[in-house]
Write a protein that holds these residues in place. Structure first.
Motif, PDB file in Angstrom:
ATOM      1  N   LEU A 110       0.823  -1.206   0.000  1.00  0.00           N
ATOM      2  CA  LEU A 110       0.000   0.000   0.000  1.00  0.00           C
ATOM      3  C   LEU A 110       0.861   1.262   0.000  1.00  0.00           C
ATOM      4  O   LEU A 110       0.508   2.265  -0.624  1.00  0.00           O
ATOM      5  CB  LEU A 110      -0.935   0.013   1.208  1.00  0.00           C
ATOM      6  N   ASN A 113       2.195   1.324  -3.860  1.00  0.00           N
ATOM      7  CA  ASN A 113       1.195   1.294  -4.925  1.00  0.00           C
ATOM      8  C   ASN A 113       0.061   2.289  -4.724  1.00  0.00           C
ATOM      9  O   ASN A 113      -0.515   2.763  -5.708  1.00  0.00           O
ATOM     10  CB  ASN A 113       0.595  -0.110  -5.051  1.00  0.00           C
ATOM     11  N   LEU A 114      -0.280   2.578  -3.480  1.00  0.00           N
ATOM     12  CA  LEU A 114      -1.386   3.493  -3.228  1.00  0.00           C
ATOM     13  C   LEU A 114      -0.898   4.843  -2.723  1.00  0.00           C
ATOM     14  O   LEU A 114      -1.088   5.865  -3.378  1.00  0.00           O
ATOM     15  CB  LEU A 114      -2.379   2.881  -2.238  1.00  0.00           C
ATOM     16  N   ASN A 115      -0.241   4.855  -1.561  1.00  0.00           N
ATOM     17  CA  ASN A 115       0.199   6.137  -1.014  1.00  0.00           C
ATOM     18  C   ASN A 115       1.144   6.861  -1.959  1.00  0.00           C
ATOM     19  O   ASN A 115       1.024   8.074  -2.173  1.00  0.00           O
ATOM     20  CB  ASN A 115       0.864   5.945   0.349  1.00  0.00           C
ATOM     21  N   SER A 140      -3.414   1.260 -13.256  1.00  0.00           N
ATOM     22  CA  SER A 140      -4.197   0.321 -12.466  1.00  0.00           C
ATOM     23  C   SER A 140      -3.804  -1.086 -12.920  1.00  0.00           C
ATOM     24  O   SER A 140      -2.624  -1.353 -13.139  1.00  0.00           O
ATOM     25  CB  SER A 140      -5.697   0.589 -12.617  1.00  0.00           C
ATOM     26  N   ALA A 157      -5.154  -1.702  -3.871  1.00  0.00           N
ATOM     27  CA  ALA A 157      -4.506  -0.471  -4.325  1.00  0.00           C
ATOM     28  C   ALA A 157      -4.907  -0.130  -5.751  1.00  0.00           C
ATOM     29  O   ALA A 157      -5.159   1.038  -6.082  1.00  0.00           O
ATOM     30  CB  ALA A 157      -2.993  -0.609  -4.212  1.00  0.00           C
ATOM     31  N   LYS A 158      -4.988  -1.148  -6.608  1.00  0.00           N
ATOM     32  CA  LYS A 158      -5.303  -0.892  -8.009  1.00  0.00           C
ATOM     33  C   LYS A 158      -6.773  -0.539  -8.213  1.00  0.00           C
ATOM     34  O   LYS A 158      -7.117   0.228  -9.122  1.00  0.00           O
ATOM     35  CB  LYS A 158      -4.892  -2.089  -8.869  1.00  0.00           C
ATOM     36  N   ALA A 160      -8.296   1.206  -6.001  1.00  0.00           N
ATOM     37  CA  ALA A 160      -8.260   2.594  -5.543  1.00  0.00           C
ATOM     38  C   ALA A 160      -7.810   3.532  -6.654  1.00  0.00           C
ATOM     39  O   ALA A 160      -8.281   4.682  -6.735  1.00  0.00           O
ATOM     40  CB  ALA A 160      -7.339   2.723  -4.335  1.00  0.00           C
ATOM     41  N   MET A 161      -6.918   3.072  -7.519  1.00  0.00           N
ATOM     42  CA  MET A 161      -6.473   3.916  -8.622  1.00  0.00           C
ATOM     43  C   MET A 161      -7.609   4.224  -9.579  1.00  0.00           C
ATOM     44  O   MET A 161      -7.659   5.299 -10.186  1.00  0.00           O
ATOM     45  CB  MET A 161      -5.308   3.259  -9.367  1.00  0.00           C
TER      46      MET A 161
END
Length: 250
Positions: A110, A113-115, A140, A157-158, A160-161
């Motif tokens: 996370l 890939n996300l933060n 993504s 995470a993807k 979330a993208m």
């Protein structure tokens, strides 16, 4: 300030990021290569410069907000602007069912890939808004569209993208910002090869669910990203484009 357009590419040292750097360089775009590996990033810079455009490397761990801000600041210092952002840096995770992840593994996936992606969007958008617009493509995945076993945190995470892509398009279209995402299927990149080595059973029949019966190539993804970033599609905004050989179509 340069008359040429400027693109920032995270994860630019290899795989999809490197392929996009090469493809954009052929369009005459200046390239800022961001990667945690200096060796890989500098190699991309060297190869991009051979294509006749300018490139710089900025080392960054994108899970750290201060290092993300630093690569944005360095880009503005060197080029004066950011016209394009390929928000791509990522890792795959351990390849186990979700409960078998450690907290540290969840935090790592996370964090990058996300933060890392969100930090990049925040700081790059600040520059684009100040300069009158820009184009962004987020990476993504098919795992951001459908459920896929053993990639739970990566999938979260993807997904979330996808959400942030649609939100930013709604928020900033009137300010000249175009934000889209791509959802690649399994593509022959170093990250995928490493995952395959660690989880060989997952690749025994890897191409079977894909209607085209093959994996994707980074160059194919680069063509799509370049199309979305270089202004040829100004009315495509807030969408997620699969590039997966038909995998998510069935």
């Amino acid at each position: 300030m340069s008359e040429r357009r400027v693109a920032v590419i995270t994860g630019g040292g290899s795989g999809l990021g490197q392929a996009v750097a090469f493809r954009l360089a052929k369009e005459g775009v200046h390239i800022v290569v961001v990667d945690i590996s200096e060796e890989a990033g500098q190699k991309t810079v060297h190869l991009v410069e051979e294509l006749g455009t300018r490139a710089i490397f900025v080392k960054a761990d994108v899970s750290k907000a201060e290092e993300v801000k630093a690569y944005v600041d360095k880009t503005v210092e060197e080029f004066g602007t950011i016209d394009m952002f390929y928000n791509n840096a990522g890792i795959s995770g351990p390849g186990v069912k979700f409960v078998d992840n450690t907290i540290e593994q969840i935090d790592m996936v996370l964090g990058i890939n996300l933060n890392g992606a969100l930090y990049g969007l925040k700081y790059v958008l600040e520059v684009m808004l100040a300069n009158g617009g820009g184009r962004i493509v987020n990476t993504s995945s098919t795992a951001g569209i459908v459920g896929q076993a053993t990639v739970g945190t990566y999938s979260a995470a993807k997904h979330a993208m996808v959400g942030i892509t649609k939100t930013l398009a709604a928020e900033y279209a009137a300010q000249g910002i175009v934000v889209n995402a791509i959802a690649p299927g399994t593509t022959e990149t170093p990250m995928v090869r490493e995952y395959k080595e660690k989880n060989p059973d997952a690749f025994v029949n890897a191409t079977e669910p894909i209607p085209q019966k093959r994996l994707g190539q980074p160059e194919e993804v680069a063509e799509l990203v370049t199309f979305l970033l270089t202004g040829n599609a100004p009315y495509i905004n807030g969408v997620v484009v699969p590039i997966d050989g038909g995998f998510t179509a069935i």
